[in-house]
Motif scaffolding. Structure first.
Motif, PDB file in Angstrom:
ATOM      1  N   ASP A  63      38.662  37.714  78.995  1.00  0.00           N
ATOM      2  CA  ASP A  63      38.615  36.857  80.172  1.00  0.00           C
ATOM      3  C   ASP A  63      37.548  37.331  81.155  1.00  0.00           C
ATOM      4  O   ASP A  63      37.053  36.539  81.953  1.00  0.00           O
ATOM      5  CB  ASP A  63      39.976  36.834  80.867  1.00  0.00           C
ATOM      6  N   SER A  64      37.202  38.646  81.139  1.00  0.00           N
ATOM      7  CA  SER A  64      36.181  39.183  82.048  1.00  0.00           C
ATOM      8  C   SER A  64      35.440  40.318  81.334  1.00  0.00           C
ATOM      9  O   SER A  64      35.909  40.842  80.327  1.00  0.00           O
ATOM     10  CB  SER A  64      36.815  39.692  83.344  1.00  0.00           C
ATOM     11  N   VAL A  65      34.298  40.678  81.902  1.00  0.00           N
ATOM     12  CA  VAL A  65      33.478  41.741  81.305  1.00  0.00           C
ATOM     13  C   VAL A  65      34.153  43.086  81.595  1.00  0.00           C
ATOM     14  O   VAL A  65      34.409  43.419  82.754  1.00  0.00           O
ATOM     15  CB  VAL A  65      32.049  41.726  81.879  1.00  0.00           C
ATOM     16  N   ASP A  67      34.582  47.168  82.098  1.00  0.00           N
ATOM     17  CA  ASP A  67      33.733  48.229  82.645  1.00  0.00           C
ATOM     18  C   ASP A  67      33.453  49.288  81.584  1.00  0.00           C
ATOM     19  O   ASP A  67      34.211  49.455  80.626  1.00  0.00           O
ATOM     20  CB  ASP A  67      34.423  48.904  83.846  1.00  0.00           C
ATOM     21  N   GLU A  82      28.417  35.592  75.067  1.00  0.00           N
ATOM     22  CA  GLU A  82      29.076  34.324  75.316  1.00  0.00           C
ATOM     23  C   GLU A  82      28.907  33.474  74.068  1.00  0.00           C
ATOM     24  O   GLU A  82      27.828  33.443  73.484  1.00  0.00           O
ATOM     25  CB  GLU A  82      28.433  33.597  76.505  1.00  0.00           C
ATOM     26  N   LEU A  90      34.773  34.375  76.357  1.00  0.00           N
ATOM     27  CA  LEU A  90      34.099  35.670  76.347  1.00  0.00           C
ATOM     28  C   LEU A  90      34.709  36.523  75.235  1.00  0.00           C
ATOM     29  O   LEU A  90      35.921  36.670  75.147  1.00  0.00           O
ATOM     30  CB  LEU A  90      34.288  36.351  77.707  1.00  0.00           C
TER      31      LEU A  90
END
Length: 141
Positions: A63-65, A67, A82, A90
């Motif tokens: 859902d998000s990049v 770290d 993507e 993602l």
């Protein structure tokens, strides 16, 4: 003339000494120094770090990049892309794992030092150090 005052006197005598000094050569000394070079092998401990890189395929939807993370000597670098589907999603395509490896090697480093030695020769007053010695003296040396 018994009343003569001069006849009753005794002469007094005193001796005096004086001391002087004189330099006297009693011998000579010749001093020679010699420098020599000494080779050494000095032990030393060297540390080096190597990096081991491992590519780990994941292929997981996100859902998000994420770290970049570090766990001890392991650093994980996420690589994302993507993908175009009917909707955008993602995916974590792979992770790059970088591990630090420390190695110690013992080595010997060549080095040189210098040292002086001293030779002292004593000559009696009768022998001049600049004179050449006789053949008999050379045989004793």
């Amino acid at each position: 003339m018994p009343d003569d005052p001069r006849t009753d006197m005794l002469p007094l005598v005193e001796e005096q000494l004086s001391v002087t000094k004189q330099r006297v050569l009693t011998g000579r000394v010749r001093i020679a120094t010699q420098t020599e070079t000494i080779d050494h092998l000095l032990p030393a401990e060297l540390t080096r770090e190597e990096v081991e890189v491992v590519r780990v395929p994941v292929d997981r939807r996100l859902d998000s990049v994420p770290d970049m993370t570090t766990e001890g000597d392991l650093t994980i670098i996420p690589v994302v892309e993507e993908r175009l589907v009917v909707s955008r999603e993602l995916y974590l395509r792979e992770e790059i794992h970088v591990r630090r490896i420390t190695r110690r090697d013992s080595v010997e480093i060549p080095a040189q030092t210098r040292r002086q030695s001293v030779q002292v020769e004593r000559f009696p007053e009768t022998l001049d150090p600049n004179q050449t010695s006789s053949k008999d003296d050379q045989d004793d040396l």
